[in-house]
Design an enzyme around this catalytic site. Sequence first.
Site, short mmCIF file in Angstrom:
data_model
loop_
_atom_site.label_atom_id
_atom_site.label_comp_id
_atom_site.label_asym_id
_atom_site.label_seq_id
_atom_site.Cartn_x
_atom_site.Cartn_y
_atom_site.Cartn_z
N ASP A 188 0.82 -1.23 0.00
CA ASP A 188 0.00 0.00 0.00
C ASP A 188 0.84 1.27 0.00
O ASP A 188 0.49 2.25 -0.65
CB ASP A 188 -0.89 0.05 1.25
CG ASP A 188 -1.91 -1.06 1.28
OD1 ASP A 188 -2.14 -1.67 0.22
OD2 ASP A 188 -2.46 -1.33 2.36
P1 TAP Z 1 0.88 -3.92 3.17
O1 TAP Z 1 0.25 -2.98 2.22
O2 TAP Z 1 0.04 -4.50 4.23
O3 TAP Z 1 1.53 -5.10 2.28
C1 TAP Z 1 2.36 -6.04 2.84
C2 TAP Z 1 2.76 -7.01 1.76
O4 TAP Z 1 3.74 -7.86 2.34
C3 TAP Z 1 1.63 -7.92 1.30
O5 TAP Z 1 1.08 -7.49 0.07
C4 TAP Z 1 2.28 -9.32 1.21
O6 TAP Z 1 2.23 -9.79 -0.11
C5 TAP Z 1 3.74 -9.05 1.58
N1 TAP Z 1 4.29 -10.10 2.42
C6 TAP Z 1 3.74 -10.72 3.48
N2 TAP Z 1 4.56 -11.66 3.93
C7 TAP Z 1 5.67 -11.64 3.16
C8 TAP Z 1 6.88 -12.40 3.13
N3 TAP Z 1 7.11 -13.37 4.01
N4 TAP Z 1 7.80 -12.09 2.20
C9 TAP Z 1 7.56 -11.13 1.29
N5 TAP Z 1 6.42 -10.39 1.26
C10 TAP Z 1 5.49 -10.65 2.19
O7 TAP Z 1 2.14 -3.29 3.91
P2 TAP Z 1 2.78 -1.85 3.83
O8 TAP Z 1 3.09 -1.46 2.42
O9 TAP Z 1 3.85 -1.84 4.84
O10 TAP Z 1 1.61 -0.88 4.28
C11 TAP Z 1 1.14 -0.83 5.61
C12 TAP Z 1 -0.36 -0.78 5.60
O11 TAP Z 1 -0.82 -1.00 6.95
C13 TAP Z 1 -0.89 0.57 5.15
O12 TAP Z 1 -2.07 0.41 4.43
C14 TAP Z 1 -1.17 1.27 6.49
O13 TAP Z 1 -2.17 2.26 6.37
C15 TAP Z 1 -1.63 0.09 7.32
N6 TAP Z 1 -1.51 0.32 8.77
C16 TAP Z 1 -0.32 0.70 9.26
C17 TAP Z 1 -0.20 0.96 10.60
C18 TAP Z 1 1.12 1.43 11.14
S1 TAP Z 1 1.14 2.38 12.40
N7 TAP Z 1 2.24 1.08 10.56
C19 TAP Z 1 -1.29 0.80 11.45
C20 TAP Z 1 -2.50 0.34 10.90
C21 TAP Z 1 -2.57 0.11 9.56
P3 TAP Z 1 2.31 -11.36 -0.42
O14 TAP Z 1 1.27 -12.01 0.41
O15 TAP Z 1 2.07 -11.45 -1.88
O16 TAP Z 1 3.69 -11.81 -0.04
#
Ligand code: TAP
Length: 472
Positions: free
Chosen positions: A399
Site C-alpha cells: 500500500d
Molecule cells: P501492506 O500494504 O500491508 O503489504 C504487505 C505485503 O507484504 C503484502 O502485500 C504481502 O504480499 C507481503 N508479504 C507478506 N509476507 C511476506 C513475506 N514473508 N515475504 C515477502 N512479502 C510478504 O504493507 P505496507 O506497504 O507496509 O503498508 C502498511 C499498511 O498497513 C498501510 O495500508 C497502512 O495504512 C496500514 N496500517 C499501518 C499501521 C502502522 S502504524 N504502521 C497501522 C495500521 C494500519 P504477499 O502475500 O504477496 O507476499
Amino acid sequence: MIQAPLAALSPDSDFVTACYIVAFSLFILGIRQGTHPSTARRGNLIAAAGMLVAIVITLSTDVIGNGGLILLGILIGTGVGVVASLRVQMTDMPQMVALYNGVGGGAAALISWSEFRHVSAGGSSIPLDIFVPILFSTVIGSVSFWGSNIAFGKLQAIIPSRPVQFPGQHIVNGLLLAAILAGCIVLGIDHDSPSQGLYVGVLIAAAVLGNSFVLPIGGADMPVVISLLNAFTGLAAAAAGFALDNVVLIVAGTLVGSSGTILTLEMSRAMNRSIGNLLFSGFGAVSAAAGEREERPVSSIGAEDAAIKLGYADSVVFVPGYGMAVAQAQHAVKELADGLQKRGVEVNFAIHPVAGRMPGHMNVLLAEADVPYEQLKEMDEINPEMPQMDVAVVIGANDVTNPAAKDDPNSPIAGMPIIEVDEAKEVIVIKRSLSPGFAGIDNDLFYEDKTSMLFADAKGAASDIAAQVEEL
Ligand code: TAP
C-alpha cells in the site's frame, strides 16, 4: 499486616515531592530521547529509571498499606513482564502493547473503585473534587481495559479480526454512553450518600461499551485504536492521580494521554483517514470485499538478474514494508545492502510513517539489523530524490507504494502520501504473490513496464540476491 516495603525510610513530604519531580523529569527526558532511533533505547532506560524512583519513593510513604501484597504484585508483574518481553516476536508487538495498555486502564479503574469504597465507607459524603476524577477514571479506565482486550484478541486471531457489525450498532453505543453519563450525573448529585449499586452499574456499562466500541473496527485498524485507548488509559491514570492527590500519577497520566493523542492523530494523518473514518467505517469489511482482481501480465525476475541490476547500479533505494517484518528479512536485507556498498553502490532506505503495522515498525527492524541511521530517509526527504534512483527495491511493502493513492480519487487509499517508487528508473518488488496488502486493493505499480516482480519470501530472496552480488 506487613509494613510498607520501605516504610523505615519515612521521608518528609517535601523530599517525596522533590523525588516525584525528578521522576517525571526523567519521563519527559525519556520521551524526548525516544523521538530518534539512535537515542530511543537510552530513552526507554531513562524513563524506566524515572519509574523506579517513583515506585521506591511511593513505597516509602506511610499511605501504603499491605506491604506483603505489594511485594507479591511487584514480583508477579516483573516476572510476567520480563518473560513476555523476552519471548515476544517483533510482529506480535502491537498485541503486547494492547495487553499492557489494557492492564494500565484496568488498574486505573480498580484504583478508582477501591478509592470509591474507601471514601464512601460508612455512608460518608465524597467531596466532588475527588468524586468527579474517580468517576472519570472508572469509566475511561474500564473502556480502555475491555477495548484493549478486544484489540488484543483481534490481533492474536482469538476473535474474528473482521469488523463485527450489526444494524443500529452506533445507536446502541450512543445510548450506552448516554446511560453512563446519566449514571455519573446521578452519582454526583447524590455524592452525600452515593449508591454502591449504581456505581457498579456504571462500571459494568463502561465495560460493555469498551467491547462494543472496538468490535466493529477491523483488525488491521487496531494499532490506531490501541494508540487511542492508550491515550484513554493515560487520562484515566491522571484522573486517578487527582483522586489520590498523587502528583506523579497526574503528570505520568497526562504525558501518556497527550502523547497517545498525538500519535493517534499522526497515524490517521499518514493513512489520510479521519479518526471518525477509522473508528466508525468498519474498514476491514470493505477490504475483504475488494478481493477480486482482473488478470494482467507482469514481468517477473529471478535473484540472479536482480543481482545484476542492483550490482551495476549507481544508486539503490530499499523500501521496506510489512512483509519484511513478517519474513524477518531485515538482517538479510542489511547483508545485501553491505554487499552493494562494497561495490560502490549508494544505498538508502525509504521509510514510510505507516509501513508495517505499528508506529516506527521499519525503524525498529532496521535498527535491530544495525542499518546506519543516516541511510534511513523519511518519505518527504526521499521522494524528491526518487527520479535519480537507478533501482527501487520494494521489500514486502504494498500500500505504501501504491500510485492509486495519488492517481485514483476513488481508491480507498486516495490521498494517502506514498513512497513514490514509480518515479525511480527501475523497480524490483519482492513479495510472494500479487496479493493485496492491508487496504485489500490491487497495486498498479506491479504492472508497470519498469517494474520486475520477484515472487519469493523476502528473507530468502534478499539472501539469494546478496549471494549473487558476491559472485559478480
Ligand atoms: P501492506 O500494504 O500491508 O503489504 C504487505 C505485503 O507484504 C503484502 O502485500 C504481502 O504480499 C507481503 N508479504 C507478506 N509476507 C511476506 C513475506 N514473508 N515475504 C515477502 N512479502 C510478504 O504493507 P505496507 O506497504 O507496509 O503498508 C502498511 C499498511 O498497513 C498501510 O495500508 C497502512 O495504512 C496500514 N496500517 C499501518 C499501521 C502502522 S502504524 N504502521 C497501522 C495500521 C494500519 P504477499 O502475500 O504477496 O507476499
